[in-house]
Design an enzyme around this catalytic site. Structure first.
Site, PDB file in Angstrom:
ATOM      1  N   LYS A  41       1.132  -1.280   0.562  1.00  0.00           N
ATOM      2  CA  LYS A  41       0.115  -0.063  -0.198  1.00  0.00           C
ATOM      3  C   LYS A  41       0.976   1.347   0.041  1.00  0.00           C
ATOM      4  O   LYS A  41       1.320   1.190   1.341  1.00  0.00           O
ATOM      5  CB  LYS A  41      -0.705  -0.070   1.549  1.00  0.00           C
ATOM      6  N   SER A 128      -8.452   9.040   5.672  1.00  0.00           N
ATOM      7  CA  SER A 128      -7.680  10.000   5.926  1.00  0.00           C
ATOM      8  C   SER A 128      -7.899  10.042   4.576  1.00  0.00           C
ATOM      9  O   SER A 128      -7.302  11.142   4.258  1.00  0.00           O
ATOM     10  CB  SER A 128      -6.446   8.891   6.113  1.00  0.00           C
TER      11      SER A 128
END
Ligand code: ADP
Length: 163
Positions: A41, A128
């Site tokens: 990621k 986020s």
């Protein structure tokens, strides 16, 4: 001594995360906020940038430490002598995945307990990814992320646009 780990990607830290950190700091002797590094990621901010922003956001909390680790959470907790993992729950949609992770962590490290703190109502919508989307449209960020990191998030967005 009760030591809790609050793991996450924190890309970047939001007021929702900060609320969980402050509440955990009241319940445990020590809280270690750990930026977990997942090679698959790739975030917007580098792990070093996330750690630096988190450190500025928690500077006033004496029993909170910020770290980063590429290790598995169960292993990291063992290394740090932590007996608890803290997770924030925003909605039922968070629950299934978090419950599964808690089971796996207990299997890998039987001494490790997971504690869930419910998100404060005004932060249940906050993530986020939403922050990054808002920032890309130059929306004011005061209600979403700690003040200390606003210039950095805005600068990163500008850098992306001018690339
Ligand atoms: P995000 O989902 O925003 O990318 P992270 O992976 O960094 O967040 O999340 C770390 C932890 O913080 C997870 O336990 C997550 O459920 C929790 N969390 C994230 N946003 C909030 C919020 N707004 N309120 C409470 N807990 C939150």
């Amino acid at each position: 001594m009760s030591i809790a780990i609050y793991p996450g990607s924190f890309d970047p830290v939001t007021l929702g995360h900060l609320d969980i950190i402050k509440r955990a700091a009241l319940q445990f002797d020590r809280v270690i906020v750990c930026v977990m590094i997942n090679a698959e990621k790739k975030g917007l901010f580098t792990p070093a940038e996330r750690v630096e922003m988190l450190r500025r956001a928690v500077a006033q909390l004496p029993n909170v430490e910020v770290d980063h680790s590429p290790a598995m959470l169960a292993e990291y907790a063992r290394e740090r002598g932590a007996n608890c993992v803290v997770k924030g729950l925003r909605a039922m949609s968070d629950f299934e995945k978090e419950f599964q992770m808690a089971m796996i962590n207990r299997k890998l490290n039987p001494g490790l307990e997971t504690v869930f703190l419910s998100a404060r109502q005004n932060y249940t919508y906050l993530s986020s990814s939403i922050v990054k989307e808002l920032a890309s449209y130059q929306v004011p960020l005061e209600d979403f992320i700690p003040r200390e990191i606003i210039p950095e998030v805005q600068a990163k967005m500008l850098e992306l646009k001018t690339r």
